[in-house]
Design an enzyme around this catalytic site. Structure first.
Site, PDB file in Angstrom:
ATOM      1  N   HIS A   1     -47.270  30.296  19.364  1.00 37.21           N
ATOM      2  CA  HIS A   1     -46.582  31.225  18.476  1.00 37.21           C
ATOM      3  C   HIS A   1     -45.548  30.433  17.685  1.00 37.21           C
ATOM      4  CE1 HIS A   1     -44.421  34.481  16.792  1.00 37.21           C
ATOM      5  NE2 HIS A   1     -43.388  34.414  17.617  1.00 37.21           N
TER       6      HIS A   1
ATOM      7  N   ASN B   1     -41.638  32.971  11.046  1.00 40.30           N
ATOM      8  CA  ASN B   1     -42.189  33.690  12.191  1.00 40.30           C
ATOM      9  C   ASN B   1     -42.895  34.946  11.675  1.00 40.30           C
ATOM     10  OD1 ASN B   1     -42.669  35.217  14.462  1.00 40.30           O
ATOM     11  ND2 ASN B   1     -40.622  34.965  15.338  1.00 40.30           N
TER      12      ASN B   1
ATOM     13  N   CYS C   1     -44.528  39.851  19.066  1.00 42.31           N
ATOM     14  CA  CYS C   1     -45.006  38.493  18.758  1.00 42.31           C
ATOM     15  C   CYS C   1     -46.133  38.029  19.685  1.00 42.31           C
ATOM     16  CB  CYS C   1     -43.848  37.502  18.809  1.00 42.31           C
ATOM     17  SG  CYS C   1     -42.600  37.845  17.563  1.00 42.31           S
TER      18      CYS C   1
HETATM   19  O1  UT7 Z   1     -40.804  35.630  17.938  1.00 41.63           O
HETATM   20  C1  UT7 Z   1     -40.009  36.243  18.907  1.00 41.63           C
HETATM   21  C2  UT7 Z   1     -39.223  35.250  19.582  1.00 41.63           C
HETATM   22  N1  UT7 Z   1     -38.084  34.863  18.789  1.00 41.63           N
HETATM   23  C3  UT7 Z   1     -37.612  33.669  18.962  1.00 41.63           C
HETATM   24  O2  UT7 Z   1     -38.226  32.914  19.674  1.00 41.63           O
HETATM   25  C4  UT7 Z   1     -36.301  33.290  18.339  1.00 41.63           C
HETATM   26  C5  UT7 Z   1     -35.497  32.576  19.364  1.00 41.63           C
HETATM   27  N2  UT7 Z   1     -34.191  32.125  18.937  1.00 41.63           N
HETATM   28  C6  UT7 Z   1     -34.009  31.158  18.008  1.00 41.63           C
HETATM   29  O3  UT7 Z   1     -34.954  30.665  17.431  1.00 41.63           O
HETATM   30  C7  UT7 Z   1     -32.603  30.647  17.773  1.00 41.63           C
HETATM   31  O4  UT7 Z   1     -31.757  31.137  18.787  1.00 41.63           O
HETATM   32  C8  UT7 Z   1     -32.012  31.027  16.392  1.00 41.63           C
HETATM   33  C9  UT7 Z   1     -32.738  30.245  15.324  1.00 41.63           C
HETATM   34  C10 UT7 Z   1     -32.206  32.530  16.170  1.00 41.63           C
HETATM   35  C11 UT7 Z   1     -30.534  30.677  16.335  1.00 41.63           C
HETATM   36  O5  UT7 Z   1     -30.320  29.313  16.629  1.00 41.63           O
HETATM   37  P1  UT7 Z   1     -29.169  28.884  17.659  1.00 41.63           P
HETATM   38  O6  UT7 Z   1     -29.171  27.418  17.676  1.00 41.63           O
HETATM   39  O7  UT7 Z   1     -29.462  29.597  18.960  1.00 41.63           O
HETATM   40  O8  UT7 Z   1     -27.876  29.397  16.935  1.00 41.63           O
HETATM   41  P2  UT7 Z   1     -26.799  30.479  17.412  1.00 41.63           P
HETATM   42  O9  UT7 Z   1     -27.410  31.847  17.428  1.00 41.63           O
HETATM   43  O10 UT7 Z   1     -26.148  30.009  18.648  1.00 41.63           O
HETATM   44  O11 UT7 Z   1     -25.774  30.396  16.224  1.00 41.63           O
HETATM   45  C12 UT7 Z   1     -24.994  29.223  15.982  1.00 41.63           C
HETATM   46  C13 UT7 Z   1     -24.051  29.490  14.845  1.00 41.63           C
HETATM   47  C14 UT7 Z   1     -23.252  30.788  14.988  1.00 41.63           C
HETATM   48  O12 UT7 Z   1     -21.952  30.572  14.518  1.00 41.63           O
HETATM   49  P3  UT7 Z   1     -20.728  30.312  15.543  1.00 41.63           P
HETATM   50  O13 UT7 Z   1     -20.705  31.514  16.434  1.00 41.63           O
HETATM   51  O14 UT7 Z   1     -21.093  29.053  16.253  1.00 41.63           O
HETATM   52  O15 UT7 Z   1     -19.580  30.188  14.620  1.00 41.63           O
HETATM   53  C15 UT7 Z   1     -23.960  31.748  14.084  1.00 41.63           C
HETATM   54  O16 UT7 Z   1     -23.132  32.745  13.584  1.00 41.63           O
HETATM   55  O17 UT7 Z   1     -24.786  29.617  13.634  1.00 41.63           O
HETATM   56  C16 UT7 Z   1     -24.405  30.832  12.974  1.00 41.63           C
HETATM   57  N3  UT7 Z   1     -25.557  31.339  12.248  1.00 41.63           N
HETATM   58  C17 UT7 Z   1     -25.881  30.939  11.002  1.00 41.63           C
HETATM   59  N4  UT7 Z   1     -25.295  30.071  10.153  1.00 41.63           N
HETATM   60  C18 UT7 Z   1     -25.894  29.874   8.960  1.00 41.63           C
HETATM   61  C19 UT7 Z   1     -26.487  32.232  12.661  1.00 41.63           C
HETATM   62  N5  UT7 Z   1     -27.415  32.432  11.708  1.00 41.63           N
HETATM   63  C20 UT7 Z   1     -27.047  31.636  10.666  1.00 41.63           C
HETATM   64  C21 UT7 Z   1     -27.607  31.402   9.404  1.00 41.63           C
HETATM   65  N6  UT7 Z   1     -26.999  30.510   8.592  1.00 41.63           N
HETATM   66  N7  UT7 Z   1     -28.746  32.006   8.972  1.00 41.63           N
END
Ligand code: UT7
Length: 325
Positions: A252, A282, A115
């Site tokens: 980005h 992204n 990225c």
């Molecule tokens: O370009 C390279 C750099 N990449 C990035 O910058 C990405 C960086 N990370 C992010 O943008 C965020 O961490 C995400 C968007 C990937 C995730 O958001 P988050 O607020 O950190 O959520 P999380 O990973 O802590 O997940 C929260 C909950 C989980 O469930 P539990 O464990 O709380 O029951 C996940 O399983 O959301 C669940 N979850 C989803 N639910 C519905 C994860 N993906 C999904 C989904 N739909 N697509």
């Protein structure tokens, strides 16, 4: 002190025709439009057709950038393509674009910083130009991440999209001051200890497969906010500028929450931030040149204005650059 500057004289982009909405993804994996919008700001992304490999997507952006510059491809003596999704392991996607543009002089190569690739490629081209090694460079960010996504993994497949953006840089004599047009400062970093936070689980030299993208999203998020602020502060320290001096912040486009948090940390007003993540998702190395092209085309970014770009990606890699448009 008179020095050579890399001046942006053209900018263009290309997005595949097919748009995939969050609602469409919710039919494939256990997710909702509400979750995706709330956690990322993404509403839709573009997905390349089967007959649109990265070189084709990148070529269309390059042609748009050359047209915007009013230049003929024969004037280009350096092509750098930032991509993590090359058509083939080799030859480089850049050489395919070079051939498609009818260029038989100069050099073309790919650069891999995921990225952060566009920032790394811009820094590389700028250093070639400043050293007299190139006179006119095409810097392209082109990706087809849809091909390395595990479409059954809801934690990653909702985040990414395909597309390409490009800028044409031309050597021009500057005064060596911040009033010069062109790339004024670049800062790139990497730290390979974080490989397992964001990677592809295959490769030519290991599994002999292409593999799928894997990410510990929360960890990447935490590092992104820290590293992006750090790299921009470095660029500010090197130039004596601050958030108030920036006309346009073009980060980005991974997550709206990361963009907002970084702008807040740097003291940049939200109406100075170019956001495309809502419509593009992204697009990895393509995200910054796609956003630059959009804001250039619609007249937001004007000649003479100060543009700050930054990115963070797998590796980890991260970096920033300051450009007087
Ligand atoms: O370009 C390279 C750099 N990449 C990035 O910058 C990405 C960086 N990370 C992010 O943008 C965020 O961490 C995400 C968007 C990937 C995730 O958001 P988050 O607020 O950190 O959520 P999380 O990973 O802590 O997940 C929260 C909950 C989980 O469930 P539990 O464990 O709380 O029951 C996940 O399983 O959301 C669940 N979850 C989803 N639910 C519905 C994860 N993906 C999904 C989904 N739909 N697509």
């Amino acid at each position: 002190m008179s020095i050579l500057r890399s001046v942006v004289c053209g900018c263009g982009s290309y997005l595949p025709e097919r748009i995939v909405t969050n609602a469409e993804l919710a039919e494939r994996v256990d997710t909702t439009d509400e979750w995706i919008v709330q956690r990322t700001g993404i509403h839709q992304r573009h997905i390349a057709a089967d007959d649109e490999p990265t070189s084709v997507v990148g070529l269309k952006a390059a042609q748009a950038a050359l047209a915007d510059a009013g230049m003929d491809a024969s004037e280009i003596d350096l092509i750098i393509v930032a991509t993590a999704t090359p058509d083939h392991t080799f030859p480089a996607t850049a050489t395919q674009i070079q051939a498609a543009l009818g260029i038989t002089e100069g050099a073309a190569f790919d650069l891999q910083a995921v990225c952060s690739g566009f920032v790394f490629a811009l820094a590389t081209a700028d250093n070639f130009i400043k050293a007299g090694g190139a006179r006119a460079a095409l810097v392209i960010g082109a990706e087809t991440f849809s091909r390395i996504l595990d479409w059954e993994d809801r934690t990653t497949c909702v985040l990414f999209g395909d597309g390409a953006g490009a800028v044409v840089l031309k050597a021009e004599q500057g005064e060596g001051t911040l009033a010069d047009r062109g790339v004024l400062a670049t800062h790139i970093r990497s730290d390979g200890r974080y490989k397992n936070k964001l990677y592809v689980d295959g490769g030519a030299g290991s599994t002999k497969t292409v593999g799928f993208l894997r990410m510990e999203g929360k960890e990447v998020f935490r590092h992104a906010v820290l590293n992006l602020a750090e790299t921009v502060r470095h660029t500010f320290a090197a130039t004596g500028l601050s958030g108030n001096d920036i006309d346009w912040f073009v980060p980005h486009q991974a997550n709206r929450r990361i963009i907002d948090a970084t702008a807040d940390k740097l003291g940049i007003a939200h109406d100075r931030v170019v956001v495309t993540v809502d419509r593009h998702g992204n697009t990895s190395a393509a995200s910054i040149p796609l956003a630059l092209a959009e804001a250039h085309r619609d007249g937001r970014i004007q000649p003479g204005q100060l543009v700050l770009i930054e990115a963070m990606g797998g590796g980890f890699t991260w970096g920033s650059a300051l450009i007087r448009w």
